[in-house]
Design a protein around this motif. Structure first.
Motif, PDB file in Angstrom:
ATOM      1  N   GLY A  55       0.792  -1.065  -0.175  1.00  0.00           N
ATOM      2  CA  GLY A  55      -0.051  -0.032  -0.039  1.00  0.00           C
ATOM      3  C   GLY A  55       1.017   1.261  -0.071  1.00  0.00           C
ATOM      4  N   TYR A  56       0.133   2.493  -0.113  1.00  0.00           N
ATOM      5  CA  TYR A  56       0.682   3.453   0.008  1.00  0.00           C
ATOM      6  C   TYR A  56      -0.149   4.532   0.778  1.00  0.00           C
ATOM      7  N   HIS A  57       0.343   5.351   1.636  1.00  0.00           N
ATOM      8  CA  HIS A  57      -0.368   6.233   2.797  1.00  0.00           C
ATOM      9  C   HIS A  57       0.233   7.695   2.562  1.00  0.00           C
ATOM     10  N   SER A  58      -0.719   8.686   2.679  1.00  0.00           N
ATOM     11  CA  SER A  58      -0.272  10.047   2.609  1.00  0.00           C
ATOM     12  C   SER A  58      -1.316  10.794   3.451  1.00  0.00           C
ATOM     13  N   TRP A  59      -0.422  11.702   4.361  1.00  0.00           N
ATOM     14  CA  TRP A  59      -1.362  12.390   5.130  1.00  0.00           C
ATOM     15  C   TRP A  59      -0.833  14.008   4.949  1.00  0.00           C
ATOM     16  N   TYR A  60      -1.904  14.949   4.257  1.00  0.00           N
ATOM     17  CA  TYR A  60      -1.284  16.220   4.140  1.00  0.00           C
ATOM     18  C   TYR A  60      -2.040  17.174   5.022  1.00  0.00           C
ATOM     19  N   ARG A  61      -1.599  17.829   5.902  1.00  0.00           N
ATOM     20  CA  ARG A  61      -1.940  18.621   7.030  1.00  0.00           C
ATOM     21  C   ARG A  61      -1.467  20.169   6.911  1.00  0.00           C
ATOM     22  N   GLU A  62      -2.641  20.911   6.850  1.00  0.00           N
ATOM     23  CA  GLU A  62      -2.133  22.536   6.416  1.00  0.00           C
ATOM     24  C   GLU A  62      -2.529  23.066   7.967  1.00  0.00           C
ATOM     25  N   LEU A  63      -1.676  23.523   8.693  1.00  0.00           N
ATOM     26  CA  LEU A  63      -1.724  24.093   9.694  1.00  0.00           C
ATOM     27  C   LEU A  63      -2.296  25.670   9.861  1.00  0.00           C
ATOM     28  N   ASN A  92       2.306  23.989   6.246  1.00  0.00           N
ATOM     29  CA  ASN A  92       1.973  22.649   6.013  1.00  0.00           C
ATOM     30  C   ASN A  92       2.854  21.639   6.043  1.00  0.00           C
ATOM     31  N   GLU A  93       2.276  20.395   5.967  1.00  0.00           N
ATOM     32  CA  GLU A  93       3.202  19.126   6.311  1.00  0.00           C
ATOM     33  C   GLU A  93       2.611  17.992   5.449  1.00  0.00           C
ATOM     34  N   ARG A  94       3.457  17.094   4.903  1.00  0.00           N
ATOM     35  CA  ARG A  94       2.999  16.010   4.454  1.00  0.00           C
ATOM     36  C   ARG A  94       3.756  14.782   4.948  1.00  0.00           C
ATOM     37  N   TYR A  95       2.979  13.730   5.243  1.00  0.00           N
ATOM     38  CA  TYR A  95       3.642  12.579   5.878  1.00  0.00           C
ATOM     39  C   TYR A  95       3.283  11.383   4.721  1.00  0.00           C
ATOM     40  N   TYR A  96       4.327  10.709   4.384  1.00  0.00           N
ATOM     41  CA  TYR A  96       4.034   9.770   3.239  1.00  0.00           C
ATOM     42  C   TYR A  96       4.953   8.451   3.158  1.00  0.00           C
ATOM     43  N   TRP A  97       4.351   7.445   2.857  1.00  0.00           N
ATOM     44  CA  TRP A  97       5.316   6.002   2.686  1.00  0.00           C
ATOM     45  C   TRP A  97       4.593   4.912   2.170  1.00  0.00           C
ATOM     46  N   PHE A  98       5.246   3.987   1.712  1.00  0.00           N
ATOM     47  CA  PHE A  98       4.697   2.751   1.247  1.00  0.00           C
ATOM     48  C   PHE A  98       4.699   1.898   2.308  1.00  0.00           C
ATOM     49  N   ARG A 119      10.610   3.167   4.491  1.00  0.00           N
ATOM     50  CA  ARG A 119      11.392   4.468   4.406  1.00  0.00           C
ATOM     51  C   ARG A 119      10.318   5.830   4.665  1.00  0.00           C
ATOM     52  N   PRO A 120       9.681   5.891   5.580  1.00  0.00           N
ATOM     53  CA  PRO A 120       8.571   6.910   5.908  1.00  0.00           C
ATOM     54  C   PRO A 120       9.267   8.347   5.932  1.00  0.00           C
ATOM     55  N   LYS A 121       8.466   9.176   5.424  1.00  0.00           N
ATOM     56  CA  LYS A 121       9.008  10.451   5.376  1.00  0.00           C
ATOM     57  C   LYS A 121       8.190  11.669   5.775  1.00  0.00           C
ATOM     58  N   MET A 122       8.509  12.763   6.191  1.00  0.00           N
ATOM     59  CA  MET A 122       7.616  14.018   6.328  1.00  0.00           C
ATOM     60  C   MET A 122       8.313  15.152   5.737  1.00  0.00           C
ATOM     61  N   LYS A 123       7.379  15.828   5.046  1.00  0.00           N
ATOM     62  CA  LYS A 123       7.865  17.096   4.083  1.00  0.00           C
ATOM     63  C   LYS A 123       7.233  18.218   4.707  1.00  0.00           C
ATOM     64  N   ALA A 124       7.934  19.287   5.127  1.00  0.00           N
ATOM     65  CA  ALA A 124       7.461  20.423   5.937  1.00  0.00           C
ATOM     66  C   ALA A 124       7.743  21.635   4.808  1.00  0.00           C
ATOM     67  N   ASN A 125       6.816  22.520   4.381  1.00  0.00           N
ATOM     68  CA  ASN A 125       7.276  23.444   3.576  1.00  0.00           C
ATOM     69  C   ASN A 125       7.958  24.778   3.933  1.00  0.00           C
ATOM     70  N   LEU A 126       8.406  24.634   5.232  1.00  0.00           N
ATOM     71  CA  LEU A 126       9.101  25.614   5.736  1.00  0.00           C
ATOM     72  C   LEU A 126      10.698  25.247   6.131  1.00  0.00           C
ATOM     73  N   ILE A 127      10.736  23.940   5.858  1.00  0.00           N
ATOM     74  CA  ILE A 127      12.044  23.122   5.992  1.00  0.00           C
ATOM     75  C   ILE A 127      12.479  22.587   4.608  1.00  0.00           C
ATOM     76  N   SER A 128      13.887  22.800   4.292  1.00  0.00           N
ATOM     77  CA  SER A 128      14.452  22.608   2.932  1.00  0.00           C
ATOM     78  C   SER A 128      14.523  21.111   2.725  1.00  0.00           C
ATOM     79  N   GLU A 129      14.852  20.407   3.648  1.00  0.00           N
ATOM     80  CA  GLU A 129      15.162  18.912   3.476  1.00  0.00           C
ATOM     81  C   GLU A 129      13.910  18.137   4.198  1.00  0.00           C
ATOM     82  N   GLU A 130      13.689  16.980   3.806  1.00  0.00           N
ATOM     83  CA  GLU A 130      12.764  16.137   4.319  1.00  0.00           C
ATOM     84  C   GLU A 130      13.098  15.289   5.459  1.00  0.00           C
ATOM     85  N   PHE A 131      12.469  15.196   6.458  1.00  0.00           N
ATOM     86  CA  PHE A 131      12.512  14.368   7.471  1.00  0.00           C
ATOM     87  C   PHE A 131      12.376  13.037   7.328  1.00  0.00           C
ATOM     88  N   LYS A 132      13.452  12.116   7.808  1.00  0.00           N
ATOM     89  CA  LYS A 132      13.262  10.621   7.746  1.00  0.00           C
ATOM     90  C   LYS A 132      12.761  10.291   9.319  1.00  0.00           C
TER      91      LYS A 132
END
Length: 262
Positions: free
Chosen positions: A134-142, A147-153, A182-195
């Protein structure tokens, strides 16, 4: 990646035309969300809560070739949810306690899954077992700025049991353990992805199905989902080190739908 996914799905739907027993389903879904983040000492940092994140789930399944031993099945589902949650927390670096900030977060969640299972009859009960992807994604706009997006297979073993209450009424229980890859989170205010750290989800689903005819079924289902995400790595930004804290989520899904079999 998109081309390979399209080719794979195309092959699945083409193969489905070679076999009888295709099932199409659609369901309305309501989710209760309880998401909480914690610091290293186990103290709560912030939370997202709602009892009304709504959407739909579309499904397609096919029996490959039933024999005396049972029926192998491919089951594809696409879940889409959207809604607001009540945010409670504090501004980063403010030193203020949990609850000093309250706002509303906009959320978009989708989950795609493909399960291969086998169902056998054992002492009058149906026993289902198999493996899923499967593939899961959660986009949250605070806010309008954050905003942040969590995603992973993920991969998941599947285990289920079913029994007939009456000739037309069936109840089942299904268990899944979703292990994120390999779950990750991307925040628009941070240049790199969080592992993200180890991420897993335990799901228990109880569907009740009523057979209106040989081709049409109505169903209701309840799913309890418990998700745990460990603390992420450190990401440098503007002379500071940022990380995504560990979190726990308890969700309740309620589904009402209809399926057609051909």
């Amino acid at each position: 990646m998109k081309a390979k996914l399209s080719q794979t799905l195309g092959m699945i739907f083409l193969a489905s035309s070679l076999y009888a027993g295709n099932t199409y389903s659609a369901a309305f879904v309501n989710m209760d969300m309880d998401y909480r983040e914690y610091d290293d000492n186990g103290q709560i940092l912030d939370s997202e809560q709602s009892n009304s994140v709504t959407g739909f789930e579309l499904g397609f399944g096919m029996d490959l070739e039933c024999d005396d031993d049972g029926c192998p099945n491919l089951d594809f589902k696409a879940l889409v949810l959207k809604g607001n949650t009540d945010y409670t927390g504090a501004y980063i670096g403010s030193g203020l306690p949990y609850g000093s900030v309250k706002s509303t977060t906009s959320n978009l969640i989708y989950d795609l899954s493909l399960d291969y299972t086998q169902t056998d009859k054992v002492n009058g009960f149906g026993v289902t077992y198999g493996l899923g992807l499967g593939y899961h994604s959660w986009y949250r706009e605070l806010s309008s700025l954050q905003n942040e997006r969590y995603y992973w297979f993920y991969i998941t073993p599947v285990l289920g049991f079913s029994t007939e209450i009456t000739k037309n009424l069936k109840i089942a229980t299904q268990f899944k353990y979703k292990y994120a890859l390999r779950p990750k989170m991307k925040a628009n205010l941070i240049s790199e992805e969080f592992k993200l750290g180890k991420t897993d989800t335990i799901e228990v689903t109880i569907p009740v199905t009523y057979s209106y005819s040989e081709q049409t079924e109505f169903f209701v289902a309840y799913t309890y989902s418990k998700q745990t995400i460990k603390k992420s790595d450190l990401v440098p930004q503007g002379g500071y080190l940022y990380y995504e804290p560990k979190s726990k989520t308890n969700d309740n899904y309620f589904k009402v739908g209809i399926s057609f079999k051909y």
